[in-house]
Write a protein that holds these residues in place. Sequence first.
Motif, PDB file in Angstrom:
ATOM      1  N   ALA A   1      -0.469   7.197  -6.328  1.00  0.00           N
ATOM      2  CA  ALA A   1      -1.629   8.082  -6.196  1.00  0.00           C
ATOM      3  C   ALA A   1      -1.191   9.519  -5.980  1.00  0.00           C
ATOM      4  O   ALA A   1      -1.841  10.447  -6.464  1.00  0.00           O
TER       5      ALA A   1
ATOM      6  N   TRP B   1       0.816  -1.206   0.000  1.00  0.00           N
ATOM      7  CA  TRP B   1       0.000   0.000   0.000  1.00  0.00           C
ATOM      8  C   TRP B   1       0.850   1.256   0.000  1.00  0.00           C
ATOM      9  O   TRP B   1       0.419   2.302  -0.468  1.00  0.00           O
ATOM     10  N   LYS B   2       2.087   1.159   0.495  1.00  0.00           N
ATOM     11  CA  LYS B   2       2.943   2.339   0.412  1.00  0.00           C
ATOM     12  C   LYS B   2       3.295   2.644  -1.045  1.00  0.00           C
ATOM     13  O   LYS B   2       3.280   3.801  -1.473  1.00  0.00           O
TER      14      LYS B   2
ATOM     15  N   LEU C   1       1.515   1.886  -3.675  1.00  0.00           N
ATOM     16  CA  LEU C   1       0.324   2.429  -4.328  1.00  0.00           C
ATOM     17  C   LEU C   1       0.103   3.875  -3.936  1.00  0.00           C
ATOM     18  O   LEU C   1      -0.345   4.686  -4.740  1.00  0.00           O
ATOM     19  N   GLY C   2       0.423   4.208  -2.680  1.00  0.00           N
ATOM     20  CA  GLY C   2       0.265   5.579  -2.237  1.00  0.00           C
ATOM     21  C   GLY C   2       1.154   6.522  -3.020  1.00  0.00           C
ATOM     22  O   GLY C   2       0.751   7.638  -3.359  1.00  0.00           O
TER      23      GLY C   2
END
Lengths: 350, 284
Positions: free
Chosen positions: B249, B242-243, B245-246
Amino acid sequence: MNWFVERIIDVILHLCYAAGLWLVVYPLIENYISSIGRKLDYRMNIRFRMLGEKLSKQKNRIWLYRHIDDLLYLTKKNYEPGTSVFRFFIQVSVVFVIVFIVVMLTLGDIIGRLTFGDPFGEGIYVQEHMPAFMNWQFPLLLASLSACLLYLKLRYDYATIKVKSSYDLLEVVKLLPKFANYSVDTALQKVCDLLSDDNVLRRPLALLAVSFSNYGSKQELLRDAQRFSGAIGTTFAVELVSSLLYAKENGSTWLTSALTELHRSMEQQREAIFEARSNSRDAILLGKYVNAGLFIFVNGTVALSIGFNAYIRLQFYTSLGLTLFSIILILIFISFVIGSVLSRPVLDYY
Amino acid sequence: MDLFFVIVTVIGLAFLSFVVADSKSLRNKLRKQLHPAVIASKFHSDEMQKLFKNAGWEISSKNYNLFRFFGFFGFLAIVYLNAWFRGDLFPQFETLIALILLLSTSTFRFAPMGIILHWLHNRNIIRKDGELISFFILYEKNRKRSKGYLQFSEFCKQRAIESKYLQSDLLILVRRIDEEGLEKAMDWFVSRFPNDHPFVKDIRSIILAVEGMNDTDAAAKYLEDQSKIISGICSDVYTRKWKLLGDVANIFTTVPAMLIFLMAVVIVFQYTEIIKQQINTFGG
């Protein structure tokens, strides 16, 4: 601006006309499409069926077919093995041809003939002369963009449905132990009937049940089962499929306990996901709305400070203003789409 | 035109001397060096190939470099010949553009291509970790079954068919188990990952311990005890994914914001230009 609105209405009416023609023609050729699709599927899979080749060796020339087939397997509610791909190709080519012909005959080379005059004077005008007939660059660009839009919509649907399917698998695993004393294919069929309407796994599960009941060779069954688990793509799907295959071979006496274990771990993982709200997920969601809000706020401030009339003229009647405006709108739309795809986590261990 | 004739004369003289020269070995060496395949192989670069392989692309560095350099030189040749025949000045702008394109497609760490390849490599690492953890959890479930669990090598073979990033590693692992035994094969498997990998060594120790036990109940109990470590590993992999993906984004959020401000500035600037014009015509 009159000419602009006139041309846009022209294009829309012509598109409606062409789409209507297509709708009339389509039912006449539908049978033909189905039979060609079935032949296509047979020809694509013949190497596997006759020679029993392994899953990993695929020739380059059918990777496109395989790719679109995998996308359609999960997304279409009435998926059939070869026909859906063929139908998709026909749709894309028809859209391309219709948009190309309509834009070529109506708008033509309009982008090349636009001139941007003084924004407070006459504004944008078009040099009026007979459109050259062989102008194909702009219609080609617009037609390929529309064809790509269809494909991109398919990708977007696939991404959202894939995330949803990992949660719908939970419902399947909940229902399956009720029928564990039936044979595997009957159990799967009964579960299929009981699934709720918005469950995206109805069609893939039905196809899996059919292949469990009549398969030609063990490799074919393995292949279809792996297709099911590969479409969902989570560890739980692989676990479920391997339990089903094992139960098919050795009887389903222990299937209930395996399924309850699987159900328990899936619920556990779902709660873990709810608790671990990572920061970046919130940031992704927030970024979607921040951009749109910023856009309206900044433009509103500029419009208020230099006067509304002057703002409209400078924004939409100069080439720089118009291009920047459209680029920003497109980027905001893309960031919305990508943000909504990325923000929901898959129900899996990683 | 004179320059052209001088160049042709020089090349002709060089060729004549080469033909007339007696030494056969010199001729053969030169001919060997001028062979197209030998020249093409000079464009191959090992580190570039490694970067491509890490990112998962199947281009050969030779083709990529050839394409880059021939595009650059061909474009420059056409532009220079054009300018020379027309008698224009030296085309500085086009040379600059060609140089910029050449530099930006190099795979240097901070060039655009380098950044893209590095990001793809990170993404592949995270996906490979994900497949590794899923492999391990399935192995744990498989072993806990009281009857009818698969042997380790059979299990690896089945998982290899379905995984994408671990496929080659798992197949070689199966072969090594048959040839060298489980311990050496697991050592090799751990060496396939970087040295500071967070959990592959834990996986190796757990698998070796479980495979050593013959009794299924004892194995199941051991796996239960280790479950806390396993869930810790899972959440680690989860946060790392998720890091990444962050970061993606963030890029998608900041670029439109910058463009919005740029557009506001442009509009206000145009407005002040018009006002300045009006002031000059009426006030001056």
